[in-house]
Design an enzyme around this catalytic site. Structure first.
Site, PDB file in Angstrom:
ATOM      1  N   LYS A 175    -107.507  -0.432 -47.683  1.00 38.65           N
ATOM      2  CA  LYS A 175    -108.062   0.639 -46.837  1.00 38.65           C
ATOM      3  C   LYS A 175    -108.509   1.754 -47.769  1.00 38.65           C
ATOM      4  O   LYS A 175    -107.710   2.544 -48.250  1.00 38.65           O
ATOM      5  CB  LYS A 175    -106.979   1.140 -45.881  1.00 38.65           C
ATOM      6  N   GLU A 250     -98.785   6.795 -56.206  1.00 36.12           N
ATOM      7  CA  GLU A 250     -99.366   7.552 -57.322  1.00 36.12           C
ATOM      8  C   GLU A 250     -99.928   8.810 -56.691  1.00 36.12           C
ATOM      9  O   GLU A 250    -100.921   8.752 -55.969  1.00 36.12           O
ATOM     10  CB  GLU A 250    -100.448   6.683 -58.000  1.00 36.12           C
ATOM     11  N   CYS A 284    -105.928  13.337 -60.500  1.00 39.64           N
ATOM     12  CA  CYS A 284    -104.501  13.603 -60.347  1.00 39.64           C
ATOM     13  C   CYS A 284    -103.916  14.136 -61.658  1.00 39.64           C
ATOM     14  O   CYS A 284    -102.968  14.900 -61.657  1.00 39.64           O
ATOM     15  CB  CYS A 284    -103.765  12.360 -59.877  1.00 39.64           C
ATOM     16  N   GLU A 385    -101.341  21.710 -56.580  1.00 39.98           N
ATOM     17  CA  GLU A 385    -102.515  20.940 -57.002  1.00 39.98           C
ATOM     18  C   GLU A 385    -103.756  21.492 -56.284  1.00 39.98           C
ATOM     19  O   GLU A 385    -103.789  21.563 -55.054  1.00 39.98           O
ATOM     20  CB  GLU A 385    -102.310  19.474 -56.622  1.00 39.98           C
TER      21      GLU A 385
HETATM   22  P1  NDP Z   1    -104.824  11.846 -48.703  1.00 38.82           P
HETATM   23  O1  NDP Z   1    -103.567  11.650 -49.403  1.00 38.82           O
HETATM   24  O2  NDP Z   1    -104.795  12.326 -47.302  1.00 38.82           O
HETATM   25  O3  NDP Z   1    -105.691  10.490 -48.700  1.00 38.82           O
HETATM   26  C1  NDP Z   1    -105.552   9.416 -49.599  1.00 38.82           C
HETATM   27  C2  NDP Z   1    -105.700   8.095 -48.829  1.00 38.82           C
HETATM   28  O4  NDP Z   1    -104.676   7.987 -47.848  1.00 38.82           O
HETATM   29  C3  NDP Z   1    -107.007   7.970 -48.052  1.00 38.82           C
HETATM   30  O5  NDP Z   1    -107.416   6.610 -48.001  1.00 38.82           O
HETATM   31  C4  NDP Z   1    -106.598   8.458 -46.687  1.00 38.82           C
HETATM   32  O6  NDP Z   1    -107.489   8.015 -45.702  1.00 38.82           O
HETATM   33  C5  NDP Z   1    -105.238   7.813 -46.555  1.00 38.82           C
HETATM   34  N1  NDP Z   1    -104.335   8.426 -45.593  1.00 38.82           N
HETATM   35  C6  NDP Z   1    -104.314   9.706 -45.141  1.00 38.82           C
HETATM   36  N2  NDP Z   1    -103.306   9.882 -44.257  1.00 38.82           N
HETATM   37  C7  NDP Z   1    -102.674   8.693 -44.142  1.00 38.82           C
HETATM   38  C8  NDP Z   1    -101.556   8.229 -43.372  1.00 38.82           C
HETATM   39  N3  NDP Z   1    -100.883   9.029 -42.550  1.00 38.82           N
HETATM   40  N4  NDP Z   1    -101.179   6.941 -43.505  1.00 38.82           N
HETATM   41  C9  NDP Z   1    -101.835   6.112 -44.337  1.00 38.82           C
HETATM   42  N5  NDP Z   1    -102.926   6.487 -45.064  1.00 38.82           N
HETATM   43  C10 NDP Z   1    -103.323   7.764 -44.983  1.00 38.82           C
HETATM   44  O7  NDP Z   1    -105.722  12.766 -49.567  1.00 38.82           O
HETATM   45  P2  NDP Z   1    -106.813  13.830 -49.087  1.00 38.82           P
HETATM   46  O8  NDP Z   1    -108.110  13.195 -49.177  1.00 38.82           O
HETATM   47  O9  NDP Z   1    -106.522  14.460 -47.769  1.00 38.82           O
HETATM   48  O10 NDP Z   1    -106.602  14.920 -50.196  1.00 38.82           O
HETATM   49  C11 NDP Z   1    -105.553  15.865 -50.044  1.00 38.82           C
HETATM   50  C12 NDP Z   1    -104.982  16.249 -51.379  1.00 38.82           C
HETATM   51  O11 NDP Z   1    -104.340  15.122 -51.953  1.00 38.82           O
HETATM   52  C13 NDP Z   1    -106.014  16.661 -52.426  1.00 38.82           C
HETATM   53  O12 NDP Z   1    -106.364  17.991 -52.288  1.00 38.82           O
HETATM   54  C14 NDP Z   1    -105.278  16.382 -53.684  1.00 38.82           C
HETATM   55  O13 NDP Z   1    -104.435  17.463 -53.937  1.00 38.82           O
HETATM   56  C15 NDP Z   1    -104.456  15.163 -53.354  1.00 38.82           C
HETATM   57  N6  NDP Z   1    -105.058  13.888 -53.814  1.00 38.82           N
HETATM   58  C16 NDP Z   1    -104.536  13.302 -54.913  1.00 38.82           C
HETATM   59  C17 NDP Z   1    -105.092  12.136 -55.385  1.00 38.82           C
HETATM   60  C18 NDP Z   1    -104.577  11.469 -56.602  1.00 38.82           C
HETATM   61  O14 NDP Z   1    -105.342  10.839 -57.323  1.00 38.82           O
HETATM   62  N7  NDP Z   1    -103.284  11.514 -56.856  1.00 38.82           N
HETATM   63  C19 NDP Z   1    -106.246  11.521 -54.748  1.00 38.82           C
HETATM   64  C20 NDP Z   1    -106.689  12.188 -53.551  1.00 38.82           C
HETATM   65  C21 NDP Z   1    -106.102  13.344 -53.125  1.00 38.82           C
HETATM   66  P3  NDP Z   1    -108.814   8.876 -45.315  1.00 38.82           P
HETATM   67  O15 NDP Z   1    -109.208   9.732 -46.444  1.00 38.82           O
HETATM   68  O16 NDP Z   1    -109.779   7.803 -45.038  1.00 38.82           O
HETATM   69  O17 NDP Z   1    -108.391   9.686 -44.114  1.00 38.82           O
END
Ligand code: NDP
Length: 494
Positions: A175, A250, A284, A385
């Protein structure tokens, strides 16, 4: 509006969401319509998990490991042939400079090659337990893996999960993030073309709240491998506890760079500009806090701001661009929230601090690379972050002071150290609460070296043999070898 649909791929078939709903995608640098993805729900996830379970019980996990090796090497070859197409599509989907995505595609290819080779190196053990028993261990695939990936390095992070999971003999439901989902279709097509049987790798598009949450909850899934925000990771871990799913997380970071007074100043400046502003800070492991020894601080800041002002911000498809657009318009108010917090905390903004306007900037979400100084350590910009092109530079006066500041956040992903003094480096390496420490280099992730964090930066490691191990369960086999009658209770039988 572009009519192109990036469909779900379930059991080898390209299908829309059962609900028929779609979500439109836009290029964040130009506003150009890019097409649509299905907005899938629990019923689509159900079908994908059923396909993955059936493939798991079929041939994938039980065939010779060498067959999986060949398929994964073939996938790497096919990715190489389509690298330019993948890089351009990803660049248009999430605003990152195409030349940078090209490097990430190369790394994804190396990851497939690494795990293609590793697939056939999985071994059980024969411990010398007891003379009257023969005991040994078998390694078996964990089962069906739910892979949930973010928008900041789409194809690379999908590869970090798919390559080891498939090498271990697991089957997968992927996903991707709804923000940057397009290249996942190419990756899954490539894996089928390389020889993955139907159902081995399934792709379900949709939001995290709907498709993602359904995947995490599904009883037919044995492991969730997630990359994303710490709050989402925490919610996923809690949900996985219900049926003891294996979990790899991660998560976020607030990684420090430490510049000692014996560092090569120019190298430390240029490297640190890269480690925060690559990917517009949407990494990240972005080194978003820089601690500089008091004696170098003024010259470091002056050089850092001068270097930042040279960065080319603009068209992601232009080879000379250093920083493209933020991945989505929703990121702009988040940047603004952090700028406000910095101002309220008495921080001085030396450059940037605002959305870029005028010319091509009016069509997309461009935020100026921002350097902030004079912030107290408890400010939101130091603790949280940001995931954008914003860096905070502060002073330290002793090694202990630097260590206390570097370790003073809830995250622990990657710390970078600039010093020419090895004994001193060793003290820092031991003292830093961090999954990764890099020394005099901006590089962080190479296939073969475990990538992951401590504290709230996550659980588990990507990219290495530890990763392959995490997609395997250990089965213990114990057999009696004495040939004597068995009667442990001393009973009598007629
Ligand atoms: P999220 O953690 O919300 O999203 C990452 C993935 O998880 C996406 O595929 C998202 O789907 C999915 N997801 C979201 N909610 C759920 C849930 N309840 N159950 C299962 N899957 C879920 O990241 P955001 O895009 O909202 O970013 C928010 C913050 O997270 C950023 O500002 C940053 O600080 C951090 N981040 C860190 C990353 C890293 O590399 N460690 C990567 C991305 C974000 P979808 O987006 O399709 O809704």
């Amino acid at each position: 509006m572009s009519e192109k649909l990036y469909p779900n791929i379930i059991n080898g078939e390209h299908v829309p969401a059962l609900s028929g709903k779609t979500l439109a995608l836009q290029n964040p640098a130009t506003g150009e319509a890019l097409g649509m993805i299905p907005l899938s729900g629990a019923d689509d996830i159900d079908k994908a998990v059923a396909a993955a379970r059936s493939a798991l019980n079929g041939k994938w996990g039980r065939q010779a490991a060498s067959a999986r090796t060949k398929i994964l090497f073939k996938a790497a070859e096919l990715m190489n042939a389509r690298a330019k197409e993948i890089a351009e599509l990803e660049s248009r989907n999430m605003g990152k400079p195409v030349m940078h995505v090209m490097g990430e595609v190369k790394q994804a290819i190396e990851d497939f090659e690494y795990f293609a080779g590793a697939a056939s190196k999985v071994e059980g053990r024969v411990p010398p337990v007891h003379p009257v028993f023969f005991g040994y261990t078998l390694k078996e695939p964990v089962g069906v893996v739910g892979a949930i990936t973010p928008w900041n390095y789409p194809i690379m992070l999908e590869s970090w999960k798919l390559a080891p999971a498939l090498a271990a003999g697991c089957t997968v439901v992927l996903k991707p993030s709804e923000i940057a989902p397009c290249t996942a279709n190419i990756l899954v097509e490539i894996l089928h073309e390389a020889g993955c049987p139907e159902g081995t790798i399934n792709l379900v598009h949709g939001t995290g709240e709907s498709a993602g949450a359904a995947l995490v909850k599904h009883p037919g899934v044995n492991k969730i491998s997630f990359t994303g925000g710490t709050d989402t990771g925490r919610a996923i871990m809690k949900e996985c506890a219900n049926d003891m799913k294996r979990v790899m997380l991660e998560l976020g970071g607030k990684s420090p760079a430490i510049v000692c007074e014996d560092a090569n100043l120019n190298d430390a400046v240029l490297s640190s500009v890269f480690t925060i502003f690559y990917s517009a800070g949407q990494s990240c492991e972005a080194r978003s806090r820089i601690y500089v020894h008091d004696s170098l601080y003024d010259s470091f800041v002056e050089k850092f701001v001068a270097a930042t002002k040279q960065l080319v911000i603009g068209d992601p498809l232009d080879k000379n661009t250093h920083i493209g657009a933020l991945a989505h318009p929703s990121r702009l108010p988040i940047m603004q929230k952090f700028i406000e917090a910095a101002k309220q905390g008495g921080g001085k903004i030396l450059c940037g601090g605002e959305q870029l306007k005028g010319g091509i900037y009016d069509q997309g979400c461009f935020f100026a690379p921002t350097v902030i100084v004079d912030l107290p350590e408890d400010n939101l910009c130091v603790q949280e972050e940001i995931f954008g092109p914003i860096v905070v530079i502060s002073k330290f006066i002793s090694d202990d002071d630097a260590l206390a500041k570097a370790n003073g956040v809830k995250y622990g992903l990657c710390a970078t150290l600039y010093t020419e003094n090895m004994p001193r480096a060793t003290k820092f390496i031991r003292g830093l609460h961090s999954g990764i420490v890099t020394l005099n280099t901006p590089a962080t992730a190479l296939p073969g070296l475990p990538f992951g964090g401590v504290k709230q930066s996550g659980v588990g490691r990507e990219m290495a043999m530890d990763t392959l191990e995490s997609y395997l369960e250990t089965k213990t086999v114990l057999s009696g070898v004495t040939g004597k009658p068995i009667n442990p209770f001393g009973l009598t039988l007629s």
